[in-house]
Design a protein around this motif. Structure first.
Motif, mmCIF file in Angstrom:
data_model
loop_
_atom_site.group_PDB
_atom_site.id
_atom_site.type_symbol
_atom_site.label_atom_id
_atom_site.label_comp_id
_atom_site.label_asym_id
_atom_site.label_seq_id
_atom_site.Cartn_x
_atom_site.Cartn_y
_atom_site.Cartn_z
ATOM 1 N N ARG A 96 0.814 -1.254 -0.028
ATOM 2 C CA ARG A 96 0.018 -0.077 0.166
ATOM 3 C C ARG A 96 0.870 1.386 0.058
ATOM 4 O O ARG A 96 0.345 2.295 0.317
ATOM 5 C CB ARG A 96 -0.809 0.016 1.228
ATOM 6 N N GLU A 114 -0.525 4.717 -0.966
ATOM 7 C CA GLU A 114 -1.732 5.141 -0.075
ATOM 8 C C GLU A 114 -0.949 5.579 1.176
ATOM 9 O O GLU A 114 -1.322 6.787 1.646
ATOM 10 C CB GLU A 114 -2.469 4.026 0.227
ATOM 11 N N GLU A 127 -0.858 9.560 2.613
ATOM 12 C CA GLU A 127 -1.414 9.914 3.970
ATOM 13 C C GLU A 127 -0.313 10.667 4.697
ATOM 14 O O GLU A 127 -0.566 11.480 5.410
ATOM 15 C CB GLU A 127 -1.643 8.530 4.736
#
Length: 295
Positions: free
Chosen positions: A79, A82, A86
Motif C-alpha cells: 500500500r 496510499e 497519507e
C-alpha cells in the motif's frame, strides 16, 4: 520543549522518546492503541491515540506542541502509494499549524532512492516512482514558506539489539529459508548504517536546533560492504555465505534484491560538525554478531 512525536512506539520513535525525555523535554506520542502507548506512559510520556490519517488528532497534537518529530510510517509496502499520500497530508497539516511561528518540525526520510556516489546533506533528491514516499520533499516545500521544517535521513539499517523488523531481520529470514546468507557479485556495494541510540540523538539535536530547510544524516558508518553484513548474518545463524549473480539474486531475495544490491554510501560530516554529534555505539557487523541481537 513539549514534543509531539508520531510513531512513538516504533523502533526509532520509541528510542527518540527516551532520548528526548532524558534531555528534559516532555513527549506526547501518537500511537494506534492504548497497549502500544503503555511503555511511553510508563516512562512519563503522554499518549494520543490515532494514526497519520486522523487529521483532527494531528492538528490538536500539533497545536499543543512546541515542536514535532515525525517518525511514523506504515510497513505494508503493498500500500506504499496510499501510505505515502497519507504521510504527505499529515506533514502538510503540521505545516498549517506551525505556519508563522519558529516551532520546529523534524521529519524522517532515508537513502533508499539514492544509488551511486556519496550522498551528502545538501542533496535534494526527487521522489522515486517505485517508492513514492515524499516526506522530505514535503518538508522542504514547507521550509520554502519560512516554516522551520528539517529532515533526518536514516540509513537503510538502523540496527540495535532486539531488532525485529527492518532489513537485518528480513535478510536473516531469507537466509534461514534458503539455508545460505547471500550477497550479489563481490558484495562490495556499500550500505550506510547507524545504531538506533545514536540515531535518536540526531533527532533530538535537530529539533533543538530548529533550523529551516536542513537535512541531517544519521549515519555512523558511511559505507559497510554488504558482503560483511551477509557474512555477519551467516555467522549469527550458523549458515554459509554465497555469492549470487544478479539473475540468481532476483529469485533468492525477491523484492529485497534491489535493496541488497544497491550501492549507497552516505556522508555525515556536515551533520557531525553542525550538530556536534559523534556516534558512540557499536557498528552493524559487531552488533549483528552479538548472541542476543535478535530473538
Amino acid at each position: 520543549m513539549n514534543i509531539f512525536l508520531t510513531g512513538a512506539n516504533g523502533w526509532i520513535g520509541s528510542t527518540v522518546a527516551r532520548e528526548l525525555m532524558a534531555a528534559g523535554h516532555s513527549v506526547t506520542g501518537l500511537v494506534r492503541s492504548a497497549d502500544k502507548g503503555a511503555a511511553l506512559e510508563a516512562q512519563g510520556g503522554k499518549v494520543v491515540l490515532g494514526s497519520l490519517g486522523d487529521r483532527d488528532v494531528l492538528r490538536r497534537g500539533a497545536e499543543a506542541a512546541d515542536g514535532i518529530v515525525h517518525t511514523a510510517f506504515g510497513a505494508d509496502f503493498s500500500r506504499i502509494g496510499e501510505l505515502a499520500a497519507e504521510e504527505t497530508a499529515a506533514i502538510k497539516t503540521f505545516g498549517e499549524v506551525f505556519a508563522g511561528s519558529p516551532r520546529p518540525i523534524v521529519v524522517t526520510s532515508g537513502f533508499l532512492h539514492l544509488d551511486g556516489g556519496e550522498a551528502k546533506e545538501t542533496d535534494r533528491p526527487s521522489v522515486w516512482p517505485v517508492f513514492p514516499r515524499a516526506s522530505e520533499q514535503t518538508a522542504f516545500r514547507l521550509a520554502e514558506r519560512g516554516i522551520h521544517a528539517a529532515v533526518v535521513r536514516n540509513p537503510r539499517s538502523v540496527h540495535g539489539k532486539g531488532e525485529t523488523h527492518g532489513f537485518v531481520p528480513m535478510l536473516a529470514a531469507v537466509a534461514r529459508k534458503k539455508g545460505v546468507s547471500a550477497y550479489i557479485g563481490d558484495g562490495a556495494n556499500l550500505w550506510p548504517a547507524v545504531h538506533r541510540l545514536d540515531c535518536a540523538r540526531v533527532y533530538r539535536l535537530a529539533v533543538e536546533r530548529g533550523a529551516i530547510g536542513e537535512a541531517y544524516h544519521a549515519v555512523a558508518e558511511e559505507g559497510v560492504p554488504y558482503r560483511a553484513i551477509a557474512e555477519a548474518i551467516g555467522r549469527q545463524l550458523g549458515l554459509p555465505t554465497k555469492s549470487l549473480t544478479e539473475e540468481e539474486a532476483e529469485a533468492h531475495f525477491g523484492p529485497l534484491a534491489m535493496w541488497v544490491g544497491n550501492d549507497g554510501p552516505a556522508s555525515s560530516a556536515w551533520t557531525r560538525k553542525t550538530l556536534g554529534w559523534s556516534p558512540e555505539q557499536v557498528g552493524i557487523v559487531a552488533d549483528i554478531e552479538q548472541p542476543d541481537y535478535s530473538k
